[in-house]
Enzyme design. Structure first.
Site, PDB file in Angstrom:
ATOM      1  N   HIS A 169       0.852  -1.192   0.000  1.00  0.00           N
ATOM      2  CA  HIS A 169       0.000   0.000   0.000  1.00  0.00           C
ATOM      3  C   HIS A 169       0.885   1.239   0.000  1.00  0.00           C
ATOM      4  CE1 HIS A 169      -3.773   2.214   1.784  1.00  0.00           C
ATOM      5  NE2 HIS A 169      -3.256   2.833   0.743  1.00  0.00           N
TER       6      HIS A 169
ATOM      7  N   GLU B 242       0.685   7.932  -3.817  1.00  0.00           N
ATOM      8  CA  GLU B 242       1.478   7.579  -2.641  1.00  0.00           C
ATOM      9  C   GLU B 242       2.695   8.491  -2.511  1.00  0.00           C
ATOM     10  OE1 GLU B 242       0.847   5.345  -0.101  1.00  0.00           O
ATOM     11  OE2 GLU B 242      -1.124   5.418  -1.054  1.00  0.00           O
TER      12      GLU B 242
ATOM     13  N   TRP C 119       4.321   5.298   5.103  1.00  0.00           N
ATOM     14  CA  TRP C 119       3.702   6.524   5.595  1.00  0.00           C
ATOM     15  C   TRP C 119       4.420   7.077   6.816  1.00  0.00           C
ATOM     16  CZ3 TRP C 119      -1.824   4.012   5.987  1.00  0.00           C
ATOM     17  CH2 TRP C 119      -2.233   3.603   4.704  1.00  0.00           C
TER      18      TRP C 119
ATOM     19  N   LYS D 288       1.191  12.236  -1.623  1.00  0.00           N
ATOM     20  CA  LYS D 288       0.592  12.351  -0.297  1.00  0.00           C
ATOM     21  C   LYS D 288       1.587  12.084   0.824  1.00  0.00           C
ATOM     22  CE  LYS D 288      -3.367  10.856   2.474  1.00  0.00           C
ATOM     23  NZ  LYS D 288      -4.622  10.056   2.491  1.00  0.00           N
ATOM     24  N   HIS D 289       2.457  11.094   0.647  1.00  0.00           N
ATOM     25  CA  HIS D 289       3.343  10.667   1.730  1.00  0.00           C
ATOM     26  C   HIS D 289       4.820  10.930   1.447  1.00  0.00           C
ATOM     27  CE1 HIS D 289      -0.112   8.785   3.594  1.00  0.00           C
ATOM     28  NE2 HIS D 289      -0.354   8.109   2.481  1.00  0.00           N
TER      29      HIS D 289
ATOM     30  N   TYR E 181      -0.989  12.885  10.486  1.00  0.00           N
ATOM     31  CA  TYR E 181      -0.190  12.766   9.263  1.00  0.00           C
ATOM     32  C   TYR E 181      -0.183  14.097   8.514  1.00  0.00           C
ATOM     33  CZ  TYR E 181      -0.674   7.715   9.919  1.00  0.00           C
ATOM     34  OH  TYR E 181      -0.646   6.440  10.427  1.00  0.00           O
TER      35      TYR E 181
END
Length: 269
Positions: free
Chosen positions: A86, A144, A89, A147-148, A97
């Site tokens: 996935h 991914e 993070w 966002k992270h 977060y």
């Protein structure tokens, strides 16, 4: 052009059991020597005032790292004998977060960046083990990273060697995620303790966590769709030094996932 990441297979099993840092000593990516950080420096999330640190060598604010994996069965994705990636993070050490931290680096050509910078093997692996259930892999990878990945302080472009190509920090991120995932064989660890996918068998949360603790040395966070359908797992780490070549320190998950205590289903793909 750039060295591929050397993955030390099965390293994490032995290291996690000993509860020592996971040494990600590599010859890439994407540089032969990525950073000058001390991998024996302070543990992420351990300092009250990180502003006094070189944030290229101390991950902050997202110092609690989650490697999260999917078990998708409807529709199925990835091999039938493996969980899939996935993401990776950065939790801000308190359950919160940061998100999409640098829109100027929201790259839209992840596959091309990997190919151009000598990481075609990583890309090939991602096409099998880091997949979107709707087949939108490129958009999934972009999401991914945006966002992270852009929120890691140790992955700022200024933390890489001078003259690094555009997107080198993203390439390094994907290579490191793949490398870490290869040391976390959730399917194999469960199977080694007699827990395998089944249409008829149900499991308790205690059986799952005990099995993974016995195999790996640590307890992950396990989540379920509807409380009973096992579909996600997160392994937790603190790190020392840079995300790229620091020390990985596995810990028990600080919180419980969304699974009920009993009647958990681990369907085959």
């Amino acid at each position: 052009m750039f060295a591929h990441l050397v993955v030390l297979t099965n390293l994490l099993v032995a290291v996690m059991a000993a509860q020592d840092p996971v040494p990600f000593n590599t010859t890439g990516p994407p540089f032969e020597k990525m950073t000058t950080c001390d991998s024996q420096g302070p543990l992420s999330c351990s300092l009250e005032d990180p502003s006094q640190e070189n944030l290229c060598c101390y991950e902050s604010p997202g110092g609690l790292i989650l490697q999260t994996q999917f078990w998708d069965t409807s529709p199925p994705s990835g091999p039938g004998d493996s969980w899939t990636i996935h993401g990776l993070w950065p939790d801000n050490c308190d359950g919160s977060y940061s998100s999409d931290c640098d829109p100027s680096r929201n790259y839209r050509d992840i596959s091309q960046l990997l190919t151009d910078q000598g990481a075609s093997d990583t890309l090939s692996f991602m096409k099998t083990y880091w997949v979107d259930i709707h087949g939108q892999n490129e958009q999934f990878w972009e999401h991914e990273w945006w966002k992270h990945g852009t929120c890691y302080s140790t992955l700022q472009p200024s933390c890489l060697p001078s003259g690094s190509p555009r997107g080198a920090e993203a390439v390094a991120f994907f290579q490191q995620v793949v490398a870490l995932f290869k040391t976390l064989p959730t399917y194999d660890w469960l199977a080694s303790q007699g827990i395998t996918p089944s249409r008829s068998q149900t499991y308790t949360l205690e059986e799952l966590t005990s099995a993974l603790k016995a195999a790996s040395g640590f307890v992950p966070e396990i989540s379920c769709s509807g409380g009973h359908m096992i579909n996600e797992i997160s392994w937790y780490f603190y790190i020392t030094g840079s995300l790229l070549d620091g020390g990985w320190n596995p810990i028990d998950a600080p919180k419980r996932g969304s699974c009920a205590s009993t009647g958990l289903r681990y369907y085959p793909k």
